[in-house]
Design a protein around this motif. Sequence first.
Motif, PDB file in Angstrom:
ATOM      1  N   ASN A  45      13.854 -28.386  17.507  1.00 12.59           N
ATOM      2  CA  ASN A  45      14.866 -28.202  16.525  1.00 12.59           C
ATOM      3  C   ASN A  45      15.579 -27.027  16.467  1.00 12.59           C
ATOM      4  OD1 ASN A  45      13.014 -26.242  15.561  1.00 12.59           O
ATOM      5  ND2 ASN A  45      12.138 -27.405  13.804  1.00 12.59           N
ATOM      6  N   GLN A  46      16.351 -26.551  15.638  1.00 16.50           N
ATOM      7  CA  GLN A  46      17.451 -25.467  15.693  1.00 16.50           C
ATOM      8  C   GLN A  46      16.679 -24.215  15.713  1.00 16.50           C
ATOM      9  OE1 GLN A  46      16.636 -27.010  13.035  1.00 16.50           O
ATOM     10  NE2 GLN A  46      17.467 -26.110  11.091  1.00 16.50           N
ATOM     11  N   ASN A  47      15.305 -24.249  15.332  1.00 14.23           N
ATOM     12  CA  ASN A  47      14.656 -22.749  15.108  1.00 14.23           C
ATOM     13  C   ASN A  47      13.648 -22.756  16.447  1.00 14.23           C
ATOM     14  OD1 ASN A  47      15.260 -22.129  12.400  1.00 14.23           O
ATOM     15  ND2 ASN A  47      13.823 -23.816  11.807  1.00 14.23           N
ATOM     16  N   GLY A  48      13.725 -23.832  17.287  1.00 15.52           N
ATOM     17  CA  GLY A  48      13.217 -23.776  18.651  1.00 15.52           C
ATOM     18  C   GLY A  48      11.524 -24.288  18.626  1.00 15.52           C
ATOM     19  N   ASN A  49      11.261 -24.848  17.421  1.00 10.72           N
ATOM     20  CA  ASN A  49      10.035 -25.546  17.165  1.00 10.72           C
ATOM     21  C   ASN A  49      10.071 -27.102  17.822  1.00 10.72           C
ATOM     22  OD1 ASN A  49       9.091 -23.029  16.034  1.00 10.72           O
ATOM     23  ND2 ASN A  49       9.934 -23.735  14.100  1.00 10.72           N
ATOM     24  N   PRO A  50       8.981 -27.436  18.368  1.00 12.13           N
ATOM     25  CA  PRO A  50       9.045 -29.037  18.891  1.00 12.13           C
ATOM     26  C   PRO A  50       8.998 -30.063  17.581  1.00 12.13           C
ATOM     27  CG  PRO A  50       7.121 -27.781  19.694  1.00 12.13           C
ATOM     28  CD  PRO A  50       7.790 -26.745  18.655  1.00 12.13           C
ATOM     29  N   ILE A  51       9.950 -30.836  17.575  1.00 15.54           N
ATOM     30  CA  ILE A  51      10.131 -31.954  16.838  1.00 15.54           C
ATOM     31  C   ILE A  51       9.122 -32.934  17.347  1.00 15.54           C
ATOM     32  CG2 ILE A  51      11.565 -33.914  16.200  1.00 15.54           C
ATOM     33  CD1 ILE A  51      14.090 -32.213  17.245  1.00 15.54           C
ATOM     34  N   SER A  52       8.322 -33.256  16.185  1.00 15.85           N
ATOM     35  CA  SER A  52       7.363 -34.105  16.300  1.00 15.85           C
ATOM     36  C   SER A  52       7.329 -35.302  15.345  1.00 15.85           C
ATOM     37  CB  SER A  52       5.939 -33.423  15.920  1.00 15.85           C
ATOM     38  OG  SER A  52       4.654 -34.198  16.278  1.00 15.85           O
ATOM     39  N   LEU A  53       7.633 -36.439  15.785  1.00 13.11           N
ATOM     40  CA  LEU A  53       7.976 -37.640  14.913  1.00 13.11           C
ATOM     41  C   LEU A  53       7.378 -38.835  15.110  1.00 13.11           C
ATOM     42  CD1 LEU A  53      12.061 -37.082  14.133  1.00 13.11           C
ATOM     43  CD2 LEU A  53      10.162 -36.291  12.692  1.00 13.11           C
ATOM     44  N   SER A  54       6.981 -39.684  14.320  1.00 13.38           N
ATOM     45  CA  SER A  54       6.539 -40.966  14.543  1.00 13.38           C
ATOM     46  C   SER A  54       7.199 -41.724  13.369  1.00 13.38           C
ATOM     47  CB  SER A  54       5.148 -41.176  14.595  1.00 13.38           C
ATOM     48  OG  SER A  54       4.528 -41.023  13.078  1.00 13.38           O
ATOM     49  N   ASN A  55       6.961 -43.131  13.470  1.00 15.67           N
ATOM     50  CA  ASN A  55       7.572 -43.917  12.405  1.00 15.67           C
ATOM     51  C   ASN A  55       9.028 -43.979  12.191  1.00 15.67           C
ATOM     52  OD1 ASN A  55       4.513 -43.089  11.179  1.00 15.67           O
ATOM     53  ND2 ASN A  55       4.860 -45.030  10.984  1.00 15.67           N
ATOM     54  N   GLY A  56       9.614 -43.701  13.395  1.00 16.72           N
ATOM     55  CA  GLY A  56      11.219 -43.433  13.186  1.00 16.72           C
ATOM     56  C   GLY A  56      11.950 -44.327  14.630  1.00 16.72           C
ATOM     57  N   THR A  57      13.017 -43.845  14.717  1.00 14.69           N
ATOM     58  CA  THR A  57      13.978 -44.347  15.564  1.00 14.69           C
ATOM     59  C   THR A  57      14.632 -43.309  16.749  1.00 14.69           C
ATOM     60  OG1 THR A  57      15.715 -44.149  14.300  1.00 14.69           O
ATOM     61  CG2 THR A  57      14.655 -46.105  13.979  1.00 14.69           C
ATOM     62  N   VAL A  58      14.839 -44.087  17.822  1.00 18.15           N
ATOM     63  CA  VAL A  58      15.494 -43.127  18.738  1.00 18.15           C
ATOM     64  C   VAL A  58      17.027 -43.904  19.269  1.00 18.15           C
ATOM     65  CG1 VAL A  58      15.684 -42.143  21.229  1.00 18.15           C
ATOM     66  CG2 VAL A  58      13.492 -42.405  19.725  1.00 18.15           C
ATOM     67  N   GLY A 106      30.533 -36.501  28.612  1.00 21.54           N
ATOM     68  CA  GLY A 106      30.019 -36.914  29.900  1.00 21.54           C
ATOM     69  C   GLY A 106      28.399 -36.915  29.724  1.00 21.54           C
ATOM     70  N   MET A 107      27.785 -36.455  28.580  1.00 27.21           N
ATOM     71  CA  MET A 107      26.420 -36.075  28.487  1.00 27.21           C
ATOM     72  C   MET A 107      25.888 -37.192  27.498  1.00 27.21           C
ATOM     73  SD  MET A 107      26.292 -32.105  29.470  1.00 27.21           S
ATOM     74  CE  MET A 107      27.536 -31.797  28.330  1.00 27.21           C
ATOM     75  N   PHE A 108      24.613 -37.560  27.498  1.00 25.61           N
ATOM     76  CA  PHE A 108      24.176 -38.417  26.533  1.00 25.61           C
ATOM     77  C   PHE A 108      23.325 -37.485  25.439  1.00 25.61           C
ATOM     78  CE2 PHE A 108      24.615 -41.783  29.515  1.00 25.61           C
ATOM     79  CZ  PHE A 108      25.155 -42.862  28.574  1.00 25.61           C
ATOM     80  N   ASP A 109      23.797 -38.048  23.986  1.00 22.26           N
ATOM     81  CA  ASP A 109      23.198 -37.065  23.003  1.00 22.26           C
ATOM     82  C   ASP A 109      22.067 -37.966  22.435  1.00 22.26           C
ATOM     83  OD1 ASP A 109      25.251 -35.094  23.321  1.00 22.26           O
ATOM     84  OD2 ASP A 109      26.681 -36.758  22.663  1.00 22.26           O
ATOM     85  N   ILE A 110      21.304 -37.358  21.429  1.00 24.02           N
ATOM     86  CA  ILE A 110      19.962 -37.982  21.374  1.00 24.02           C
ATOM     87  C   ILE A 110      19.951 -37.847  19.521  1.00 24.02           C
ATOM     88  CG2 ILE A 110      17.391 -38.115  21.034  1.00 24.02           C
ATOM     89  CD1 ILE A 110      17.719 -36.646  23.794  1.00 24.02           C
ATOM     90  N   LEU A 111      20.003 -39.152  18.666  1.00 25.16           N
ATOM     91  CA  LEU A 111      19.686 -39.367  17.472  1.00 25.16           C
ATOM     92  C   LEU A 111      18.110 -39.831  17.297  1.00 25.16           C
ATOM     93  CD1 LEU A 111      20.642 -39.693  14.488  1.00 25.16           C
ATOM     94  CD2 LEU A 111      21.384 -41.874  15.286  1.00 25.16           C
ATOM     95  N   LEU A 112      17.519 -38.880  16.260  1.00 29.25           N
ATOM     96  CA  LEU A 112      16.205 -39.020  16.113  1.00 29.25           C
ATOM     97  C   LEU A 112      15.925 -39.333  14.518  1.00 29.25           C
ATOM     98  CD1 LEU A 112      14.469 -36.342  18.255  1.00 29.25           C
ATOM     99  CD2 LEU A 112      14.793 -38.826  18.989  1.00 29.25           C
ATOM    100  N   THR A 113      14.945 -40.182  14.070  1.00 26.40           N
ATOM    101  CA  THR A 113      14.666 -40.276  12.738  1.00 26.40           C
ATOM    102  C   THR A 113      13.164 -40.444  12.726  1.00 26.40           C
ATOM    103  OG1 THR A 113      14.711 -42.535  12.305  1.00 26.40           O
ATOM    104  CG2 THR A 113      16.814 -41.404  11.992  1.00 26.40           C
ATOM    105  N   GLY A 114      12.383 -40.103  11.617  1.00 29.79           N
ATOM    106  CA  GLY A 114      11.034 -40.506  11.585  1.00 29.79           C
ATOM    107  C   GLY A 114      10.202 -39.458  10.861  1.00 29.79           C
ATOM    108  N   ARG A 115       9.086 -39.606  10.696  1.00 33.00           N
ATOM    109  CA  ARG A 115       7.736 -39.039   9.879  1.00 33.00           C
ATOM    110  C   ARG A 115       7.343 -37.827  10.656  1.00 33.00           C
ATOM    111  NH1 ARG A 115       2.744 -42.116   7.106  1.00 33.00           N
ATOM    112  NH2 ARG A 115       1.753 -40.109   6.330  1.00 33.00           N
ATOM    113  N   THR A 116       7.235 -36.547  10.149  1.00 31.32           N
ATOM    114  CA  THR A 116       6.836 -35.490  10.962  1.00 31.32           C
ATOM    115  C   THR A 116       5.362 -35.630  11.028  1.00 31.32           C
ATOM    116  OG1 THR A 116       6.747 -34.081   8.842  1.00 31.32           O
ATOM    117  CG2 THR A 116       8.730 -34.097  10.101  1.00 31.32           C
ATOM    118  N   ALA A 117       4.800 -34.933  11.983  1.00 28.25           N
ATOM    119  CA  ALA A 117       3.388 -34.969  12.242  1.00 28.25           C
ATOM    120  C   ALA A 117       2.538 -33.794  11.378  1.00 28.25           C
ATOM    121  CB  ALA A 117       2.911 -34.755  13.492  1.00 28.25           C
ATOM    122  N   ILE A 118       3.250 -32.961  10.816  1.00 21.12           N
ATOM    123  CA  ILE A 118       2.692 -31.881  10.125  1.00 21.12           C
ATOM    124  C   ILE A 118       2.676 -32.202   8.633  1.00 21.12           C
ATOM    125  CG2 ILE A 118       2.746 -29.213   9.498  1.00 21.12           C
ATOM    126  CD1 ILE A 118       3.866 -29.178  12.245  1.00 21.12           C
TER     127      ILE A 118
END
Length: 491
Positions: free
Chosen positions: A362-375, A384-396
Motif C-alpha cells: 500500500n502507500q505506506n509500504g506495507n503488504p496488501i493482504s486481501l481475500s474475498n475480493g477481486t482483481v 503502456g503498463m498494466f495497472d492493478i485494481l484490488l478489492t477484498g477483506r483484509t487479513a488483519i
Amino acid sequence: MAIAPNPTLAYLTFLKFQIMKTIISVIAITITTLGAQAQINFSATDLPPAMYGCGDWITIDSSTNEQAILIGGETSNGAPNAAVRLLGQDNNLNWIVKHNFYLESEEPRSAFFYEDNYVYIAIVTLFQELKIFRALMDGNANFSEVYSSLDVGYTNATITAIDINDDGYEDFLFSGFPYTGQTPDVGLIQNNGNGTFSSASPPSNIPQANGGYYKSVYFDTSGRKHLIVVSDDVDAIFENEGNGVFTQAFLLENTPSRVHVTIIDLNNDGLNDISVTGPNDIDDSGMMLYKNLGNLNFQPFDATYTGLPNTYYGETEYEDIDNDGYIDAVVLGKLLDNTVVTKIYFGSDDFKFFGDEFILNNQNGNPISLSNGTVDLYDYNNDGMFDILLTGRTAITSEPESWLLTNTSTLSVNTFEENRFIIYPNPARDIISFKGIDAIKSITVFNQLGQKVLSAKNTQSLNVESLDAGMYLVQITDLKHVSIQKKIIKQ
C-alpha cells in the motif's frame, strides 16, 4: 607425424562447452528476470472499501477510451447493505464517485457489455434483486435503470453476458442458490435489442452454477461465445451451437469449487486459455490452467506444474505486468493454511511461473493482504503498463479495502511506444480507430485461423462491420516498417 583427432575427446570438449554455455545462459536469464522484477514499481491509491463484491474496469468514453472503476460490495464488516459505485477521475486526476448504483443488498455480482455506443451493466445481489443500467459512452457516465426485478436474489451468484438466442444482442445469464431456500436454478434476462430487457426462459440444457461460475468466451471463429460452467454438478465447456442450443464439448479436470474463471491467451498463440482458481475439496489441486489446443480441446496443468499457489476466496488475473513478453499472474486469496496472499507471480514459457513472487504494497509500504475480493488489470492511463485494481477483506482486521495500484515501472522506449498503442472501441461493431501511432502505412486483420480477412492503407480508422463476431488479430505497420499487433473482439 600428424595425430588423428580423438572423437571422444572432441565430444567431451564440446559437451563441456555446452554445459558452460548453459550455465552462462541460466545466469543471464536469472539476472534479466531479477532485473525486470526489481524495476517493477506501483503507486497505491486508497479507494472506497468493498469486499464480497465486484471490481471491474469499464470504458465510459468510446472516443478517448476513458476508463472508470465499477466497485461494489460490503463497505464494512457485517454491513447490512452494499455500495456499488462507479469511480472516475476529475480534472486533477483524483478518483471521485461518478455514479451510485442504488441497491438493497450485499454480495453484488456484475457483468457488462458494450452495444451501439452504450455500456450496459447488470448487477445481481443476495436478496431478490437484479438491475440493469445503461449509459451513453460519452464520458459522462449518466446511467439510467433499464430493468429491475425483485424476484431474483442469489447467494453464491454468478452472471455473464452472452447472446443466448443468436439474435446478435448480448443477454444476461445468471445462476445461484435462491436466498429463500429453494434448489439452485438458472435465470435469463433477454436483450430486446432496443435498450430494453425482459425475463425469459433459459435453455434447458444449461446447468445451474450454484457456488460456481459462468464465463462466456470466444474460443473459435464461429462468432459465438461459448459457455464455461463450473458448479457442484458439472464442470465443463458448453459449445454454443446457436439458437439457444448448448452442448457439452469438454469436461474440465480437477476443477476447484468456490471458483473464479479467467480467460487469457497465456502463450500468445491467438487462442484463449482458461484459468480456474479455488481449492478442490478432494485433493487440494486448486489452481488449474487449461491450454487451448483448438477445436474446444484443452490440456490441463495443475499448480504443481505451473508454480502458482492453490488459493480460494479470491481471484487470479493475467497480463504482462513487467513487459518482458511473458504473461504474469496477479493472485489474491487464501492459501489452504489460511495464509492470505496478494502477489504477482512472473511468467515464463510453457505455462510456468517463477516462485520468486512480487509482494504488492500500500502507500505506506506495507503488504496488501486481501481475500474475498477481486482483481482486475487494465492500462487505464494509456502509458503502456498494466495497472492493478484490488478489492477484498483484509487479513488483519477483516475489514474491506480497495486499492488502485498504478504501474510506475521504467520501460524501454521501444516497449513504451508499442504498448501505448490502443485500438478503440474494443469490443467493436463497426468503426475502430487507432491511438498512439502517428503515420499508419498498412492495416491487416487476421482471423483465428491466421487468414487475412481485411486490409487497408494510409488510414487512422477501419470499418470492421463486415466481419463475423469473434476475436481477430490486427497488425499495424507504420512508415518506418515497424509492426504492432493487437487483438480485438468484433461484436
